[in-house]
Scaffold this motif. Sequence first.
Motif, short mmCIF file in Angstrom:
data_model
loop_
_atom_site.label_atom_id
_atom_site.label_comp_id
_atom_site.label_asym_id
_atom_site.label_seq_id
_atom_site.Cartn_x
_atom_site.Cartn_y
_atom_site.Cartn_z
N VAL A 183 10.44 -2.03 5.92
CA VAL A 183 9.63 -3.01 5.20
C VAL A 183 9.28 -2.56 3.78
O VAL A 183 8.74 -3.33 3.01
CB VAL A 183 8.34 -3.37 5.96
N ALA A 184 9.57 -1.31 3.46
CA ALA A 184 9.38 -0.86 2.09
C ALA A 184 10.34 0.29 1.85
O ALA A 184 10.70 1.01 2.79
CB ALA A 184 7.94 -0.39 1.83
N ARG A 185 10.75 0.45 0.62
CA ARG A 185 11.65 1.56 0.34
C ARG A 185 11.56 1.92 -1.13
O ARG A 185 11.09 1.15 -1.95
CB ARG A 185 13.09 1.18 0.71
N GLY B 279 13.81 13.74 -4.12
CA GLY B 279 15.12 13.31 -4.57
C GLY B 279 15.97 12.64 -3.51
O GLY B 279 17.13 12.93 -3.36
N GLY B 280 15.40 11.74 -2.75
CA GLY B 280 16.19 10.95 -1.79
C GLY B 280 15.64 9.54 -1.76
O GLY B 280 14.85 9.17 -2.63
N ALA B 281 16.09 8.79 -0.79
CA ALA B 281 15.54 7.45 -0.62
C ALA B 281 14.45 7.51 0.44
O ALA B 281 14.64 8.12 1.50
CB ALA B 281 16.63 6.48 -0.20
N THR B 282 13.32 6.91 0.17
CA THR B 282 12.21 6.92 1.13
C THR B 282 11.97 5.53 1.66
O THR B 282 12.22 4.54 0.99
CB THR B 282 10.93 7.44 0.47
N PHE B 283 11.47 5.49 2.90
CA PHE B 283 11.29 4.21 3.58
C PHE B 283 9.98 4.16 4.33
O PHE B 283 9.44 5.20 4.71
CB PHE B 283 12.42 3.98 4.59
N PHE B 284 9.51 2.96 4.53
CA PHE B 284 8.45 2.73 5.50
C PHE B 284 9.00 1.73 6.49
O PHE B 284 9.51 0.68 6.10
CB PHE B 284 7.19 2.18 4.83
N ALA B 285 8.88 2.07 7.77
CA ALA B 285 9.55 1.27 8.78
C ALA B 285 8.61 0.99 9.94
O ALA B 285 7.70 1.77 10.23
CB ALA B 285 10.79 1.99 9.29
N ALA C 235 0.81 -1.21 0.00
CA ALA C 235 0.00 0.00 0.00
C ALA C 235 0.85 1.26 0.00
O ALA C 235 0.50 2.26 -0.63
CB ALA C 235 -0.94 0.00 1.21
N VAL C 236 1.96 1.22 0.71
CA VAL C 236 2.75 2.45 0.84
C VAL C 236 3.67 2.70 -0.34
O VAL C 236 4.13 3.82 -0.55
CB VAL C 236 3.60 2.44 2.13
N GLN C 237 3.92 1.67 -1.13
CA GLN C 237 4.90 1.77 -2.19
C GLN C 237 4.70 2.97 -3.12
O GLN C 237 5.63 3.74 -3.34
CB GLN C 237 4.94 0.46 -2.99
N PRO C 238 3.50 3.16 -3.68
CA PRO C 238 3.34 4.30 -4.60
C PRO C 238 3.62 5.64 -3.94
O PRO C 238 4.15 6.55 -4.59
CB PRO C 238 1.88 4.20 -5.05
N PHE C 239 3.32 5.75 -2.66
CA PHE C 239 3.58 7.01 -1.97
C PHE C 239 5.07 7.25 -1.82
O PHE C 239 5.56 8.35 -2.01
CB PHE C 239 2.90 7.02 -0.60
N LEU C 240 5.78 6.20 -1.48
CA LEU C 240 7.23 6.33 -1.36
C LEU C 240 7.83 6.76 -2.70
O LEU C 240 8.71 7.62 -2.76
CB LEU C 240 7.84 5.00 -0.92
N GLN C 241 7.34 6.15 -3.74
CA GLN C 241 7.85 6.45 -5.07
C GLN C 241 7.65 7.93 -5.40
O GLN C 241 8.58 8.62 -5.82
CB GLN C 241 7.12 5.57 -6.08
N ARG C 242 6.43 8.40 -5.16
CA ARG C 242 6.13 9.78 -5.45
C ARG C 242 7.04 10.72 -4.65
O ARG C 242 7.57 11.69 -5.16
CB ARG C 242 4.66 10.06 -5.13
N MET C 243 7.20 10.38 -3.37
CA MET C 243 8.03 11.23 -2.52
C MET C 243 9.48 11.24 -2.99
O MET C 243 10.14 12.28 -2.99
CB MET C 243 7.96 10.75 -1.08
N SER C 244 9.97 10.08 -3.37
CA SER C 244 11.35 10.00 -3.85
C SER C 244 11.57 10.91 -5.03
O SER C 244 12.56 11.64 -5.11
CB SER C 244 11.67 8.56 -4.27
N ILE C 245 10.64 10.86 -5.95
CA ILE C 245 10.78 11.67 -7.15
C ILE C 245 10.73 13.15 -6.81
O ILE C 245 11.54 13.95 -7.27
CB ILE C 245 9.69 11.30 -8.17
N GLU C 246 9.80 13.49 -5.92
CA GLU C 246 9.59 14.90 -5.62
C GLU C 246 10.75 15.50 -4.82
O GLU C 246 11.15 16.64 -5.03
CB GLU C 246 8.29 15.05 -4.83
#
Lengths: 268, 268
Positions: A132-134, A116-122, A103-114
Amino acid sequence: MTDEAEDNVPQNAPQESGLDRRDWIAGLEKGLRIIEAFSDSHPRLTPSTAARRTGITRTAARRYLLTLQHLGYLQSDGTHFWLTPRILRLGWSYFDSAKVPRAVQPFLQRMSIELGGATFFAVLDEDEVIFVARNGTSRVQSQGFVLGARVAANLASAGIALLSCKPPEEVDRWLTGRRFIPYTPHTITQPDELRSIISKARQNGYCILEQQLEQDRRGIAVPVRTRSGEVAGAISISLPIGNESTQQALTRALPVLREAEHALLALL
Amino acid sequence: MTDEAEDNVPQNAPQESGLDRRDWIAGLEKGLRIIEAFSDSHPRLTPSTAARRTGITRTAARRYLLTLQHLGYLQSDGTHFWLTPRILRLGWSYFDSAKVPRAVQPFLQRMSIELGGATFFAVLDEDEVIFVARNGTSRVQSQGFVLGARVAANLASAGIALLSCKPPEEVDRWLTGRRFIPYTPHTITQPDELRSIISKARQNGYCILEQQLEQDRRGIAVPVRTRSGEVAGAISISLPIGNESTQQALTRALPVLREAEHALLALL
DNA sequence: CTATCGGCGTGCGATTATCGCGCTTAATGC
DNA sequence: GCATTAAGCGCGATAATCGCACGCCGATAG
């Protein structure tokens, strides 16, 4: 070969927390302890080293090793045993079945693009925080950042953010009787300092941490709750510090994290 | 909720391959079967569904679920059980202890930069290929490409490359009595075609596969051997097809893969 | 409204699967 | 060459696991 340290001997109590002695499969617990006894410093175990590390008798440890070997989770040269990649099936069961990482994956992706870093869900697991997601560029760090990776909770912004959701007395219990190993010259190892960082995170509703785990990196995290108010985990972003000020980074990233947090609230 | 399919009931034989009945811990095997019973289609299990999926009796399955819950690997609402991220500790033990994923990482990184795709190191586990290391942009695919991910061996170039190292009769055994599920319109599902692809890979010493798992993607893989001649795994690269011809991609990528292969030979 | 079905939790007696002691052998080191 | 440490194995004891049978509950249907 040389085993100086007589390691931790967990000795889990069987029924203490209201589990019928009849409903306790000792063999399963011991087997899992054996698997977790493999680590960076002990990649290969013999029956006796495994026994020492787990608190199981040598004879029993040997039986568990043999069983695991027979199941294909271990390989052996006759005396030493080591893990095979098949063990990853177990973790895979989680990624396959858990809805949260997906569920969180698309949000992480969007945030990364916006941002410009690595995003995680922990999430928190005892003393450690598990990612558990990045999304985003796997950073340097000898082997990239593996999913399922875990570090001591105080080293990651997500860890502090999650601790800040716990009642203060529990945090105090967490802080006491623990050794904080520095990873950079800036790593905070004083319990008092950590306590104030955690309580600041509690007030702010977010956490920012700089150069705790890695030089020239800062992390910003916010806890994520479900509709019923439970803490589901934390989303975080890791950014290079460069010559961006703390304040700049916050004003830039925090709104994006907050937005994702609120969007997730509806989903979890 | 609705459980139509009475799934696979493995029923592993205890001692068939020369393991003393005394050295077989039944409880461990059953517990691991329970863990692996969780999947995408069955993210939450009750005692009876777990029992059906594993071939264990309901009463016993319940005991295993309770034990795993008590250990923190499962959560439960009283009736249904689901996996917690703690289960990732088990897979983590592998990444922490295994030297191979660590050793190949820098090579994957170099290749990714040079060729501009995602690179992998993969091993075979029964029918499937497991990716134990990777580098480069995590591709689209709803949740990125998780380490420890597994797909049917025929869908990945690394899988074919690894199969091509097995003796032909074993490959034949592998090909028979198996259903090949198409993932794209181009996925090859005919055993005969697969056999010829595998034998071509055996002759060439590499494998190239196009659009088997994903549209507009091609993979190129070479097996990697240790000094003692055993197959340690395969390195592969996934590239967008775009308007690059098969031949162009090969002449561009293969030398780089080969170079990494030879460098690894010295290390493994 | 009631009968039926499937699933869940529980208790218990049976048994067998697991335990760990103790012995022998092998390898390493002083 | 002896001391030390570890491995494999066999065995008797027993405690741990098994699965049946029972009662309860909720849903569905007649």
